[in-house]
Write an enzyme that holds these catalytic residues in place. Structure first.
Site, PDB file in Angstrom:
ATOM      1  N   SER A 116      -8.770  12.210  27.614  1.00 47.93           N
ATOM      2  CA  SER A 116      -9.336  13.313  26.845  1.00 47.93           C
ATOM      3  C   SER A 116      -9.017  13.160  25.361  1.00 47.93           C
ATOM      4  CB  SER A 116      -8.825  14.661  27.364  1.00 47.93           C
ATOM      5  OG  SER A 116      -7.420  14.750  27.203  1.00 47.93           O
ATOM      6  N   HIS A 145      -6.084  26.624   2.014  1.00 45.68           N
ATOM      7  CA  HIS A 145      -6.537  26.021   3.270  1.00 45.68           C
ATOM      8  C   HIS A 145      -6.466  24.504   3.219  1.00 45.68           C
ATOM      9  CE1 HIS A 145      -9.074  24.497   6.463  1.00 45.68           C
ATOM     10  NE2 HIS A 145      -9.868  23.981   5.561  1.00 45.68           N
ATOM     11  N   PHE A 146      -7.081  23.906   2.186  1.00 50.27           N
ATOM     12  CA  PHE A 146      -7.141  22.454   2.276  1.00 50.27           C
ATOM     13  C   PHE A 146      -5.787  21.802   2.024  1.00 50.27           C
ATOM     14  CE2 PHE A 146      -7.265  21.516  -2.200  1.00 50.27           C
ATOM     15  CZ  PHE A 146      -8.268  22.230  -2.823  1.00 50.27           C
ATOM     16  N   HIS A 147      -4.935  22.444   1.212  1.00 51.74           N
ATOM     17  CA  HIS A 147      -3.584  21.894   1.113  1.00 51.74           C
ATOM     18  C   HIS A 147      -2.831  22.056   2.424  1.00 51.74           C
ATOM     19  CE1 HIS A 147      -4.235  21.972  -3.300  1.00 51.74           C
ATOM     20  NE2 HIS A 147      -3.363  20.987  -3.296  1.00 51.74           N
ATOM     21  N   ASN A 197      -2.166  -0.913   8.274  1.00 52.88           N
ATOM     22  CA  ASN A 197      -1.998  -2.341   8.043  1.00 52.88           C
ATOM     23  C   ASN A 197      -0.759  -2.878   8.734  1.00 52.88           C
ATOM     24  OD1 ASN A 197      -3.481  -4.351   6.451  1.00 52.88           O
ATOM     25  ND2 ASN A 197      -3.754  -2.667   5.033  1.00 52.88           N
ATOM     26  N   GLU A 210     -14.510  11.923   4.599  1.00 52.31           N
ATOM     27  CA  GLU A 210     -13.301  11.421   3.955  1.00 52.31           C
ATOM     28  C   GLU A 210     -12.056  12.123   4.475  1.00 52.31           C
ATOM     29  OE1 GLU A 210     -12.036   9.213   2.218  1.00 52.31           O
ATOM     30  OE2 GLU A 210     -10.330  10.052   1.121  1.00 52.31           O
ATOM     31  N   SER A 256       0.596  11.187  17.804  1.00 55.60           N
ATOM     32  CA  SER A 256       0.558  10.806  19.220  1.00 55.60           C
ATOM     33  C   SER A 256       1.670   9.830  19.540  1.00 55.60           C
ATOM     34  CB  SER A 256      -0.799  10.190  19.574  1.00 55.60           C
ATOM     35  OG  SER A 256      -1.807  11.150  19.545  1.00 55.60           O
ATOM     36  N   THR A 281     -11.162  -6.171  13.528  1.00 53.86           N
ATOM     37  CA  THR A 281      -9.882  -6.440  14.179  1.00 53.86           C
ATOM     38  C   THR A 281      -9.771  -5.699  15.499  1.00 53.86           C
ATOM     39  OG1 THR A 281      -8.870  -6.603  11.994  1.00 53.86           O
ATOM     40  CG2 THR A 281      -7.390  -6.411  13.870  1.00 53.86           C
ATOM     41  N   ASN A 305      -8.118  -8.580   3.110  1.00 49.56           N
ATOM     42  CA  ASN A 305      -7.120  -7.515   3.134  1.00 49.56           C
ATOM     43  C   ASN A 305      -6.380  -7.462   1.805  1.00 49.56           C
ATOM     44  OD1 ASN A 305      -5.919  -5.427   4.434  1.00 49.56           O
ATOM     45  ND2 ASN A 305      -4.610  -6.656   5.735  1.00 49.56           N
ATOM     46  N   TYR A 358       0.833  -1.204   0.000  1.00 49.56           N
ATOM     47  CA  TYR A 358       0.000   0.000   0.000  1.00 49.56           C
ATOM     48  C   TYR A 358       0.865   1.251   0.000  1.00 49.56           C
ATOM     49  CZ  TYR A 358      -4.944  -1.303   0.893  1.00 49.56           C
ATOM     50  OH  TYR A 358      -6.243  -1.725   0.792  1.00 49.56           O
ATOM     51  N   ARG A 366       3.231  10.817  -9.355  1.00 49.60           N
ATOM     52  CA  ARG A 366       2.331  11.254 -10.419  1.00 49.60           C
ATOM     53  C   ARG A 366       1.576  12.522  -9.993  1.00 49.60           C
ATOM     54  NH1 ARG A 366      -2.129   9.443 -14.205  1.00 49.60           N
ATOM     55  NH2 ARG A 366      -2.630  11.568 -14.841  1.00 49.60           N
ATOM     56  N   THR A 423     -11.627  -2.740   3.672  1.00 47.64           N
ATOM     57  CA  THR A 423     -10.613  -2.448   4.696  1.00 47.64           C
ATOM     58  C   THR A 423     -11.257  -1.925   5.965  1.00 47.64           C
ATOM     59  OG1 THR A 423      -8.879  -1.956   3.089  1.00 47.64           O
ATOM     60  CG2 THR A 423      -8.646  -0.973   5.256  1.00 47.64           C
ATOM     61  N   THR A 457     -10.150  19.273  18.374  1.00 48.04           N
ATOM     62  CA  THR A 457      -8.850  19.304  17.698  1.00 48.04           C
ATOM     63  C   THR A 457      -7.854  20.074  18.542  1.00 48.04           C
ATOM     64  OG1 THR A 457     -10.137  19.426  15.657  1.00 48.04           O
ATOM     65  CG2 THR A 457      -7.762  19.703  15.477  1.00 48.04           C
ATOM     66  N   ASP A 462       1.710  16.342 -11.669  1.00 48.56           N
ATOM     67  CA  ASP A 462       0.573  17.194 -12.020  1.00 48.56           C
ATOM     68  C   ASP A 462       0.715  18.557 -11.349  1.00 48.56           C
ATOM     69  OD1 ASP A 462      -1.760  14.407 -11.803  1.00 48.56           O
ATOM     70  OD2 ASP A 462      -0.716  15.235 -13.546  1.00 48.56           O
ATOM     71  N   SER A 466      -8.602  -6.108  -0.851  1.00 51.39           N
ATOM     72  CA  SER A 466      -8.715  -4.649  -0.723  1.00 51.39           C
ATOM     73  C   SER A 466      -7.545  -3.959  -1.399  1.00 51.39           C
ATOM     74  CB  SER A 466      -8.722  -4.229   0.747  1.00 51.39           C
ATOM     75  OG  SER A 466      -9.889  -4.635   1.387  1.00 51.39           O
ATOM     76  N   HIS A 489     -16.785  15.110   3.334  1.00 50.80           N
ATOM     77  CA  HIS A 489     -16.202  15.653   4.544  1.00 50.80           C
ATOM     78  C   HIS A 489     -15.680  14.560   5.473  1.00 50.80           C
ATOM     79  CE1 HIS A 489     -14.721  18.707   7.025  1.00 50.80           C
ATOM     80  NE2 HIS A 489     -15.016  17.855   8.003  1.00 50.80           N
ATOM     81  N   THR A 549     -11.579  -0.082  -0.274  1.00 51.20           N
ATOM     82  CA  THR A 549     -11.485   0.712   0.951  1.00 51.20           C
ATOM     83  C   THR A 549     -12.568   0.312   1.939  1.00 51.20           C
ATOM     84  OG1 THR A 549     -10.662   2.550  -0.365  1.00 51.20           O
ATOM     85  CG2 THR A 549     -11.408   3.049   1.850  1.00 51.20           C
ATOM     86  N   THR A 597      -7.633  -1.570  -4.914  1.00 49.77           N
ATOM     87  CA  THR A 597      -7.116  -0.195  -4.926  1.00 49.77           C
ATOM     88  C   THR A 597      -6.097  -0.040  -6.055  1.00 49.77           C
ATOM     89  OG1 THR A 597      -7.347  -0.186  -2.520  1.00 49.77           O
ATOM     90  CG2 THR A 597      -6.098   1.617  -3.497  1.00 49.77           C
ATOM     91  N   TYR A 648     -11.604  13.436   7.299  1.00 51.94           N
ATOM     92  CA  TYR A 648     -11.322  12.987   8.659  1.00 51.94           C
ATOM     93  C   TYR A 648     -10.832  11.551   8.684  1.00 51.94           C
ATOM     94  CZ  TYR A 648     -12.568  17.328  10.572  1.00 51.94           C
ATOM     95  OH  TYR A 648     -12.539  18.660  10.866  1.00 51.94           O
ATOM     96  N   PHE A 666      -5.770  19.082 -13.309  1.00 55.22           N
ATOM     97  CA  PHE A 666      -6.168  19.377 -11.920  1.00 55.22           C
ATOM     98  C   PHE A 666      -7.166  18.333 -11.404  1.00 55.22           C
ATOM     99  CE2 PHE A 666     -10.318  21.085 -12.706  1.00 55.22           C
ATOM    100  CZ  PHE A 666     -10.279  22.110 -13.623  1.00 55.22           C
ATOM    101  N   MET A 692       0.958  22.272 -13.087  1.00 48.96           N
ATOM    102  CA  MET A 692      -0.005  23.360 -12.888  1.00 48.96           C
ATOM    103  C   MET A 692       0.672  24.633 -12.441  1.00 48.96           C
ATOM    104  SD  MET A 692      -3.371  21.660 -11.209  1.00 48.96           S
ATOM    105  CE  MET A 692      -2.580  20.679  -9.947  1.00 48.96           C
ATOM    106  N   LYS A 707      -6.550  18.004  21.340  1.00 55.99           N
ATOM    107  CA  LYS A 707      -5.464  17.119  20.918  1.00 55.99           C
ATOM    108  C   LYS A 707      -4.156  17.894  20.803  1.00 55.99           C
ATOM    109  CE  LYS A 707      -6.525  13.360  18.316  1.00 55.99           C
ATOM    110  NZ  LYS A 707      -7.074  12.370  19.245  1.00 55.99           N
ATOM    111  N   ASP A 744      -2.674 -11.144  13.092  1.00 53.47           N
ATOM    112  CA  ASP A 744      -3.013 -10.549  11.793  1.00 53.47           C
ATOM    113  C   ASP A 744      -4.363  -9.864  11.945  1.00 53.47           C
ATOM    114  OD1 ASP A 744      -3.218  -9.920   8.981  1.00 53.47           O
ATOM    115  OD2 ASP A 744      -2.056 -11.712   8.533  1.00 53.47           O
TER     116      ASP A 744
END
Lengths: 133, 667, 213
Positions: free
Chosen positions: B314, B418-420, B123, B285, B298, B210, B141, B61, B71, B203, B358, B75, B144, B283, B200, B148, B287, B102, B79, B361, B134
């Site tokens: 906590s 933001h999202f990047h 995994n 996804e 952690s 498990t 597994n 994976y 790849r 999985t 968040t 791209d 899966s 959304h 997915t 992919t 998370y 894009f 861009m 954490k 396992d």
């Protein structure tokens, strides 16, 4: 108890979803549960079909009644056919089911709420076409 | 006979995809021929391709993720380069191509780079951390992973045969409907993503079973390592979110193939419903991606501060809260679609609330570091960079969560920044931290630290140079998916961003160099103890790499950080617990089911894309037959004798003694 | 009375701790398999709910064409419902038969379930072809698209269920009541009952509410 094949100590405080605790090898005993489930489900189905066809009931209440009957029948299926109960050995199974129901509720109610508002705020088609010119 | 497929599907007139396509497939083909010629075929088939061992599958994976990252970054630099020169100019990428680039970039990075990377690390590590042999369903597994890989194959095939979608990484209708996208591009997207999506989902099911049903004796949920907790939240989200994606893409597929009217302009279709449903998946996804990232940090922060994680309870509550909240915010992706004040307000507030757990954490990581003995190994550097970068990205997220503000910034480069910011700062940095941290466990030797540090600085500097300008550009009015522009003020920022992506590529080059050189010098870098970082959880109690059965005897757990406690006791007494009574161990046999299923799935996808119906039917039957054949086998496990287990374990015990001698001698 | 203590350890050291009731631990294969399948079924339920949501949103988008009130024949729906409900019962009988390793109950139950399942599919297939023949196919309007997708998806699942059923009959015939085969029979039961639960939702929301005044 030990799963001697893998040499691993196996701990069974839980029950598999769909399984019944009753270890009886008698088929006849187990059938009772399924018969009760069948009877209750048939009753709920018949009432629901009847309500839709009849004029004896206050009409605006019919959709709510049908939904309630559906949820009740789903409950009957879960308890009598899937043997998912609230006993401590079925807690994991119930939690999974609860999580699933929560997501289903959020998705359907949320989508309907959002889409209704979107539709309500949508400019009517004629006006929209006018704006294109 | 061949449906819509003709020789014209190959982009003869377009040098860039032509060369890229032939080049990529040529290189892969050459590699395959080389490996077979050198006689590696049987070894690869036996040890990797048909393996149902979670450690092997995890490595595959991560390897897939690494290749797809190249790849996706290609791209990206294409861009950025286009935008660097397309000021009052056409640039070198016609809009037709730019749109595909894009779209491919987003699809690949999220679904074929970030997802496989996180799933791969989960995994490798989860069964070891849980103290078991396992995952719950080892053959599933393998299936899966291979499904992919099929998705990745189909996406890359679109480079050489046909075209890709031009709709962006989520194919919004009506653009993605047959009327406005009559080519095969959207179909490539749909089949690649649907097939990979099945993998997915399986999985997700596998890991839930498990974590909830297979743990070492005595390991209650509150004694699990934090990575396992966040992995649990992630896979719970997979299982409830991916079906929504499957259904929505199926609806679009039905529109395109059978003339349904879910999202069409005519006959009552409602294209806004696509946005609603797809983001109800989209959304959760993100998370799904970031929860394992939090878990990786952690682990890393604990280990390299030499202290237990601050506020374990906590952290658990925060993780579960984030998981639930993640399901309640999806409308913030389309505030501007017109649902009105009430709806926007609800989702805006829910989005802002996610910042609270968040933050919990974040503070717990900081408190873990406080008064610790911090070792700035590469993973820890990634962790610190994450904390700063993700905080910035999170803050711009809270800005965007305010609907009136979002009306200005939606679909601008501010959003892109933001999202990047959060995905790279969160998921990619975590991927690199986890990769470096668990590499010795997976392969038995460490990665060269110096190259790792150089790569780190190139990546972090490059990221900031590439994306901070985008915040400014967004506020100046620049939109996303823009192929050229004529605003003079934007140009210098675009140039700075170009420098950034070049630096990122230098970072990638350093990482590749690191890998190659570490492999060359692997004897000097060998991990002899199995515990090179002085870790706290059970994966560090095995050899590196662990034996096939992971543990000769499953550990008995009485506390959190059980391995750490046992290790301290062992260092004090300079002795190990007595040898266990070795027993035979049964492990799942290899199975070609995964790769064969994927073989048929690849042909099924390709056939459906090009409307080659007879091939689609045959492939479907083949896939089903494979499944039945697999269900029919009688022997699904092989046995390792107690003597062999003893031999392997005694070697492990030898290296453990060496380790505690070393740790006992150190001040 | 002093608490029992034990040495908890492995090849890394040992800690001396009081004996506590061990939670966690490796569950039996029957539980792991069935639980995993249950989780998968719940994901399937979520997928159905996406189709449900789409249906509810599009239910009035008939594009001037026929609506549910014009098209739905409640007697056929009642017949279909009867078949599925009864099949859930016969499936339960088959499960009991498998647990008791009783061939007559198992095969009898499975065959009855198969017959009822196929009857359901035939009724539904005939209904669909009729609708398409009268110009009320899925490409007529968004409402019909949503209807055919939701009910059709359920039908596809029932078809797969019948294939699953036949495979389970063949496996018991070929290999007997082996533990792994019995696990799969348990999974089949879960699948079949869940499909009936989905049908309860469908006949209530799509058909009954579709014709309700």
């Amino acid at each position: 108890m030990s799963d001697t094949k893998t040499g691993v100590h196996v701990h069974d405080g839980d029950i598999a979803p769909g399984d019944e605790r009753a270890d009886g090898t008698e088929v006849a005993e187990g059938i009772r549960g399924y018969l009760i489930g069948l009877a209750l489900s048939v009753a709920a189905t018949v009432v629901a079909f009847f309500l839709v066809g009849t004029s004896l009931v206050w009409q605006p209440s019919i959709p709510a009644a049908v939904i309630v009957l559906a949820i009740a029948q789903m409950g009957v299926h879960v308890v009598f056919f899937l043997h998912i109960t609230t006993r401590p050995d079925s807690v994991n199974n119930v939690m999974a089911l609860t999580f699933g129901i929560f997501v289903v509720f959020v998705l359907i109610v949320g989508s309907v709420w959002i889409m209704t508002h979107l539709n309500y705020n949508m400019i009517p088609m004629e006006r929209l076409m006018q704006m294109q010119r | 006979m061949f449906g819509k497929l003709t020789w014209d599907a190959i982009p003869w007139g377009h040098p860039i995809p032509l060369i890229a396509g032939f080049g990529a497939f040529g290189a892969v083909g050459a590699l395959v021929v080389f490996l077979l010629y050198k006689g590696y075929g049987p070894y690869l088939w036996r040890e990797w391709i048909t393996s149902c061992d979670h450690k092997r599958i995890g490595v595959m994976y991560v390897l897939l993720a690494g290749v797809m990252m190249l790849r996706g970054l290609t791209d990206a630099i294409m861009m950025r380069s286009q935008l660097a020169i397309a000021y009052n100019a056409a640039g070198y990428l016609p809009p037709d191509h730019y749109d595909q680039i894009f779209s491919a970039h987003g699809t690949i990075m999220i679904l074929f780079m970030a997802m496989p990377f996180m799933i791969g690390l989960m995994n490798i590590v989860l069964p070891l951390q849980l103290g078991v042999r396992d995952v719950a369903f080892p053959t599933l597994n393998s299936i899966s992973f291979w499904l992919t890989a099929t998705g990745a194959l189909l996406i890359n095939l679109s480079l050489l045969i046909g075209e890709f979608a031009k709709t962006g990484w989520l194919p919004y209708p009506p653009l993605s409907e047959l009327t406005y996208s009559p080519g095969v591009g959207v179909d490539y997207y749909l089949w690649a993503v649907q097939i990979a999506g099945v993998g997915t989902l399986l999985t997700g099911v596998n890991f839930i079973a498990t974590i909830l049903k297979l743990r070492a004796p005595g390991m209650t949920l509150m004694r699990m390592p934090m990575f396992t907790w966040t992995a649990l939240v992630s896979v719970l989200l997979i299982v409830v979110a991916f079906p929504i994606f499957t259904a929505t893409l199926a609806m679009l597929t039905l529109d395109r193939y059978l003339g349904f009217h879910f999202f069409t302009n005519e006959a009552g279709g409602n294209m806004m419903m696509f946005m609603n449903l797809v983001w109800a998946w989209g959304h959760p996804e993100v998370y799904i991606l970031v929860m394992p990232a939090y878990g990786i940090f952690s682990e890393v922060v604990q280990t390299f501060s030499g202290k237990p994680l601050f506020g374990y309870r906590s952290m658990v509550i925060a993780a579960m809260s984030i998981g639930v909240l993640a399901l309640l915010v999806w409308l913030h992706h389309f505030f501007t679609m017109g649902a009105g004040g009430d709806v926007n307000a609800f989702f805006g507030i829910m989005t802002a609330i996610i910042a609270v757990p968040t933050g919990v954490k974040m503070f717990n990581w900081l408190f873990t570091m406080y008064r610790g003995r911090i070792v700035f190994a590469t993973p820890m550097m990634w962790a610190v960079a994450f904390m700063v970068t993700f905080a910035i990205g999170g803050m711009t997220g809270v800005m965007l969560s305010v609907p009136p503000a979002d009306f200005v910034m939606h679909n601008s480069l501010f959003l892109v920044a933001h999202f990047h910011n959060v995905i790279i700062g969160g998921v990619v940095f975590a991927a690199f931290a986890g990769y470096t941290y668990w590499f010795p466990k997976a392969f038995g030797f460490r990665l060269i630290e110096s190259w790792g540090k150089v790569a780190f600085w190139c990546w972090v500097t490059g990221f900031y140079l590439a994306f901070m300008p985008l915040y400014a550009l967004g506020l100046m009015g620049a939109t996303r998916r823009m192929q050229h522009y004529d605003v003079a003020a934007w140009h210098p920022w675009m140039l700075v961003a170009e420098v950034g992506i070049i630096l990122v590529w230098i970072g990638i080059a350093c990482q590749i160099t690191q890998l190659v050189k570490s492999f060359r010098h692997k004897e000097e870098l060998r991990d002899l103890t199995g515990d090179p970082w002085n870790g706290r959880s059970f994966e560090w109690s095995t050899t590196s790499p662990p034996p096939a059965f992971n543990f000769a005897e499953l550990p008995r757990v009485a506390d959190r950080d059980a391995y750490w406690l046992a290790k301290q006791r062992a260092i004090e007494t300079q002795s190990l617990a007595p040898e266990p009574a070795y027993k035979d161990i049964e492990l799942p046999r290899n199975s070609p089911t995964g790769v064969v299923c994927a073989f048929f799935a690849s042909f099924l996808g390709f056939a459906m894309i090009w409307h080659i119906w007879w091939l689609a039917a045959l492939s479907f039957i083949g896939a089903f037959a494979t499944f039945v054949a697999f269900a029919w086998r009688d022997r699904d496990e092989y046995r390792i004798s107690a003597a062999e287990v003893a031999r392997i374990d005694r070697a492990n015990r030898g290296s453990r003694l060496a380790a505690i001698a070393q740790l006992g001698a150190a001040p | 009375m002093s608490m029992a203590r034990t040495d908890v350890g492995f090849a890394g050291g040992a800690v001396n701790v009081p004996v506590v009731h061990a939670e966690g631990g490796v569950a039996s294969k029957r539980i792991v398999t069935a639980y995993g399948f249950w989780v998968f079924l719940l994901s399937d339920v979520v997928m159905f709910s996406a189709f449900f949501a789409a249906y509810v949103v599009l239910v009035n988008m008939t594009d001037g064409g026929p609506s549910g009130r014009d098209l739905f024949n409640l007697s056929i729906v009642a017949l279909e419902t009867g078949c599925l409900l009864l099949s859930s019962f016969t499936c339960g009988v088959a499960s009991l038969g498998a647990r008791a390793r009783n061939n007559s109950w198992y095969y009898g139950g499975m065959i009855a379930t198969a017959i009822l399942g196929v009857a359901f599919l035939l009724l539904e297939f005939r209904d669909f072809t009729n609708l398409i023949a009268q110009g009320a196919g899925p490409s007529r309007s968004a409402f019909l698209s949503a209807y055919f997708a939701l009910v059709g998806c359920h039908g596809v699942h029932v078809t797969m269920g019948v294939l699953f059923l036949l495979t389970m009959m063949a496996q018991v015939y070929a290999k007997g009541y082996r533990p792994d085969i019995l696990r799969r029979v348990l999974c089949f039961g879960l699948f079949w009952h869940t499909l009936d639960i989905i049908w309860v939702g469908i006949f209530s929301v799509v058909y009954l509410l579709g014709v309700a005044p």
